[in-house]
Scaffold this motif. Structure first.
Motif, mmCIF file in Angstrom:
data_model
loop_
_atom_site.group_PDB
_atom_site.id
_atom_site.type_symbol
_atom_site.label_atom_id
_atom_site.label_comp_id
_atom_site.label_asym_id
_atom_site.label_seq_id
_atom_site.Cartn_x
_atom_site.Cartn_y
_atom_site.Cartn_z
ATOM 1 N N VAL A 141 99.395 81.869 48.823
ATOM 2 C CA VAL A 141 100.547 81.015 48.569
ATOM 3 C C VAL A 141 100.518 79.853 49.552
ATOM 4 N N SER A 142 100.906 78.704 49.076
ATOM 5 C CA SER A 142 101.139 77.551 49.946
ATOM 6 C C SER A 142 102.538 77.042 49.642
ATOM 7 N N SER A 143 103.285 76.730 50.697
ATOM 8 C CA SER A 143 104.686 76.356 50.499
ATOM 9 C C SER A 143 105.123 75.391 51.595
ATOM 10 N N ALA A 144 106.085 74.562 51.251
ATOM 11 C CA ALA A 144 106.687 73.635 52.207
ATOM 12 C C ALA A 144 108.189 73.596 51.955
ATOM 13 N N ASN A 173 105.268 88.473 36.741
ATOM 14 C CA ASN A 173 106.016 88.555 37.995
ATOM 15 C C ASN A 173 105.989 87.242 38.772
ATOM 16 N N LEU A 174 104.851 86.522 38.736
ATOM 17 C CA LEU A 174 104.777 85.234 39.419
ATOM 18 C C LEU A 174 105.701 84.197 38.763
ATOM 19 N N ILE A 175 105.762 84.202 37.440
ATOM 20 C CA ILE A 175 106.654 83.265 36.744
ATOM 21 C C ILE A 175 108.117 83.634 37.014
ATOM 22 N N ASN A 176 108.424 84.939 36.997
ATOM 23 C CA ASN A 176 109.795 85.381 37.311
ATOM 24 C C ASN A 176 110.210 84.948 38.716
ATOM 25 N N ASN A 177 109.258 85.083 39.663
ATOM 26 C CA ASN A 177 109.559 84.676 41.039
ATOM 27 C C ASN A 177 109.837 83.177 41.117
ATOM 28 N N ALA A 178 109.047 82.385 40.373
ATOM 29 C CA ALA A 178 109.253 80.933 40.370
ATOM 30 C C ALA A 178 110.609 80.575 39.754
ATOM 31 N N ILE A 179 111.017 81.288 38.687
ATOM 32 C CA ILE A 179 112.316 81.024 38.040
ATOM 33 C C ILE A 179 113.458 81.395 38.988
ATOM 34 N N PHE A 200 102.095 79.733 44.176
ATOM 35 C CA PHE A 200 101.468 81.049 44.226
ATOM 36 C C PHE A 200 100.230 81.020 43.341
ATOM 37 N N TRP A 201 99.104 81.526 43.859
ATOM 38 C CA TRP A 201 97.861 81.437 43.104
ATOM 39 C C TRP A 201 97.044 82.724 43.236
ATOM 40 N N PHE A 202 96.129 82.912 42.267
ATOM 41 C CA PHE A 202 95.149 83.990 42.355
ATOM 42 C C PHE A 202 93.877 83.539 41.654
ATOM 43 N N ILE A 203 92.754 84.160 42.026
ATOM 44 C CA ILE A 203 91.430 83.778 41.515
ATOM 45 C C ILE A 203 90.709 85.023 41.017
ATOM 46 N N LEU A 204 90.084 84.907 39.824
ATOM 47 C CA LEU A 204 89.279 85.972 39.238
ATOM 48 C C LEU A 204 87.957 85.403 38.733
ATOM 49 N N PRO A 205 86.887 86.204 38.707
ATOM 50 C CA PRO A 205 85.601 85.714 38.158
ATOM 51 C C PRO A 205 85.706 85.488 36.643
ATOM 52 N N VAL A 206 85.002 84.467 36.155
ATOM 53 C CA VAL A 206 84.997 84.135 34.720
ATOM 54 C C VAL A 206 83.835 84.836 34.054
ATOM 55 N N ILE A 207 84.086 85.327 32.807
ATOM 56 C CA ILE A 207 83.000 85.919 32.017
ATOM 57 C C ILE A 207 82.427 84.826 31.115
ATOM 58 N N PRO A 208 81.133 84.537 31.212
ATOM 59 C CA PRO A 208 80.541 83.504 30.333
ATOM 60 C C PRO A 208 80.685 83.886 28.865
ATOM 61 N N VAL A 226 100.934 79.110 39.959
ATOM 62 C CA VAL A 226 102.308 79.120 39.438
ATOM 63 C C VAL A 226 103.155 78.339 40.446
ATOM 64 N N ILE A 227 103.659 77.160 40.002
ATOM 65 C CA ILE A 227 104.272 76.199 40.908
ATOM 66 C C ILE A 227 105.744 75.996 40.567
ATOM 67 N N ASP A 228 106.574 75.997 41.603
ATOM 68 C CA ASP A 228 107.984 75.630 41.428
ATOM 69 C C ASP A 228 108.329 74.556 42.451
ATOM 70 N N HIS A 229 109.433 73.877 42.248
ATOM 71 C CA HIS A 229 109.876 72.799 43.147
ATOM 72 C C HIS A 229 111.197 73.184 43.800
ATOM 73 N N GLY A 230 111.253 74.459 44.240
ATOM 74 C CA GLY A 230 112.489 74.961 44.830
ATOM 75 C C GLY A 230 112.584 74.674 46.322
ATOM 76 N N GLU A 231 113.280 75.574 47.020
ATOM 77 C CA GLU A 231 113.575 75.345 48.431
ATOM 78 C C GLU A 231 112.390 75.609 49.348
ATOM 79 N N GLY A 232 111.352 76.309 48.886
ATOM 80 C CA GLY A 232 110.176 76.583 49.708
ATOM 81 C C GLY A 232 110.387 77.752 50.660
ATOM 82 N N ILE A 233 109.316 78.102 51.375
ATOM 83 C CA ILE A 233 109.326 79.260 52.279
ATOM 84 C C ILE A 233 108.851 78.801 53.655
#
Length: 510
Positions: free
Chosen positions: A488-491, A405-411, A498-506, A435-442
């Motif tokens: 999300v950070s946008s200009a 969904n994040l990639i679809n939103n970027a496209i 758009f980003w998300f963070i999850l814990p890593v399993i060693p 997930v980064i795009d170089h579109g019009e921003g928000i």
């Protein structure tokens, strides 16, 4: 008005009752202390006063300070109108060493029988005793006669003439408080006797009673006036707020709650103003949601109906291309309904989340294979930046849905460079996916709302190139179910991240 509300009384009624009850309690206490308990308080205070004087005399007499003793006797007689007597009780026959005459209108001395009786009571009581006895107050004639003893004939005649012109008065009975204490001294033993008249309080009580009747009427009148005034002053802003709250309940979101006279009402009005603003936003989003869903449902249904009618009317239009369009739109319609059901389940915590370890890196790589046709036809450039394979704990199907969904939103909002970057970064045992795009921003003020269902950064609703337009809402609810962080950070003019963070399993390799 509801039946249960009819049984309720207004706030000003309870304020008035409370204030009047408080005033009544104060008046009852005042009546009790000024009438019922006045005599007992008076006797208690008088007793303590007599005991205090006797204790001072006892101290000076015990240590032989004769000068200070008689100075104190004089002070007691002059300031407190008490009778002081000192008796030598060393022998069985008592002798009077000193007796004051500060109260000649009662009696000039104390009978020795009374002294013997007080001595015996003091002996039985550890050396000290206090009693209250009745005594007869002399008539005016007796008082004048006693004053005339030893006077000249003319002075005595004046006293007799004064007596003849005075109304006859019977003897008045008064109460005498006597305190006696036995004091051992160097040459034997002494008995100190201190007497004081207890003034009758009946006339005082009667005077106070009349005063209290007037005070009670005045206080109750002022209490009613103040209670009514305070009730109106306190209840009025609450009533105003209540009426405006009723208007808010009828979906009048433009109502304004103004600050009151006191802090609680001001805080309540501030909260209701905030609630009205939020309800107005929710109402606007709800209307927009219905409009957008209607638009997205109508478009595929229109295309399916239109192509089906053409194929029915024109046998030559029964082509594989037209059938594929009908199938694609039907699939799109099915996907929209599925996404709506997914959001409802996630928000109600009824979605089936199966937690298990899986490779997040390989999951992203497998998703990229879905965009092969789109990359070839539209010239898109989708890049995955990573340095190693990362494992996480979660529902692989749901996390795949998040990334997809994040990639679809970027496209859908891609820039002129047609580039979408997916970046994997590992720090502090956590993996961050951007997930980064170089579109019009928000615009910054719209960032808090983009995670809501069907919210669009632009003014006009447009159909998504890929997906249903519900992707970000699904992303938010899936990550909340995984206790993950997202944002999300946008200009404007530069694009969005758009980003998300999850814990890593060693892993064993680490």
């Amino acid at each position: 008005m509801k039946p249960e509300l009819k049984k309720k009384r207004p706030l000003r009624f309870y304020l008035a009752i409370g204030f009047l009850t408080f005033s009544a309690l104060l008046l009852i206490i005042l009546w009790l202390f000024q009438t019922v308990f006045l005599e007992s308080f008076y006797k208690t205070i008088k007793t303590e006063q007599v005991k205090s004087c006797a204790y001072g005399l006892e101290t000076y007499l015990k240590y032989g300070e004769t000068g200070k003793f008689y100075d104190l006797v004089t002070e007691i007689e002059e300031q407190n109108s008490m009778l002081v007597g000192v008796y030598d009780t060393t022998d069985s026959i008592f002798s009077c060493e000193y007796v004051s005459s500060s109260r000649p209108w009662i009696r000039s001395d104390v009978p020795m029988s009374t002294v013997y009786d007080l001595y015996r009571q003091a002996t039985d009581n550890g050396g000290k005793v206090s009693t209250i006895t009745a005594a007869e107050k002399e008539s005016r004639f007796e008082m004048h006669s006693r004053r005339s003893f030893g006077a000249t004939e003319d002075e005595a005649r004046v006293d007799i003439i004064m007596h003849e012109h005075q109304p006859s008065l019977d003897r008045e009975t008064v109460q005498i408080l006597a305190y006696a204490c036995i004091v051992p001294v160097t040459d034997g033993e002494r008995l100190i006797l201190v007497e004081s008249e207890i003034t009758p309080v009946n006339s005082v009580v009667e005077t106070l009673r009349y005063q209290l009747i007037i005070m009670t009427a005045v206080i109750l009148l002022f209490s009613v006036i103040i209670a009514v005034f305070l009730g109106k002053m306190i209840a009025k802003p609450i009533s105003v707020t209540n009426e405006k709250a009723k208007a808010l309940a009828k979906q009048d979101y433009d109502v304004s709650f103004e600050g009151g006279r006191y802090r609680e009402i001001t805080e309540l009005n501030t909260t209701l103003n905030f609630a009205a603003g939020e309800l107005k936003k929710v109402d606007s989003l709800q209307k927009e949601l219905i409009s957008n869903i209607s638009h997205d449902l109508r478009t595929p249904l229109t295309m399916i109906t239109g192509y089906a009618e053409v194929m029915q009317d024109l046998p030559g239009e029964m082509t594989p291309e037209n059938l594929q369009i009908i199938i694609d739109e039907a699939n799109r319609l099915n996907l929209l309904v599925t996404d709506l059901l997914d959001i409802s389940r996630l928000q109600s915590n009824t979605a089936d989340i199966k937690m298990a370890p899986f490779s997040l890196t390989k999951c992203i790589e497998s998703i990229f294979s879905r965009y092969t046709k789109l990359i070839e036809s539209d010239g898109l450039n989708i890049v995955f930046e990573h340095d190693r394979e990362v494992f996480v704990m979660g529902d692989e199907l749901r996390i795949t849905q998040v990334i997809y969904n994040l990639i679809n939103n970027a496209i859908n909002y891609i820039g002129e460079d047609k580039t979408v970057i997916v970046r994997q970064t590992v720090t502090d045992e956590k993996v961050r996916i951007d997930v980064i795009d170089h579109g019009e921003g928000i615009p910054e003020e719209q960032l808090p709302y983009i995670w809501d269902r069907y919210y669009r950064a632009g003014e006009e609703h447009r159909r998504a190139k890929i997906g249903t337009g519900l992707g970000l809402s699904i992303v938010k609810n899936v990550l909340l179910a995984h206790d993950g962080e997202y944002g999300v950070s946008s200009a404007l003019g530069e694009g969005s991240d758009f980003w998300f963070i999850l814990p890593v399993i060693p892993t064993d390799e680490e």
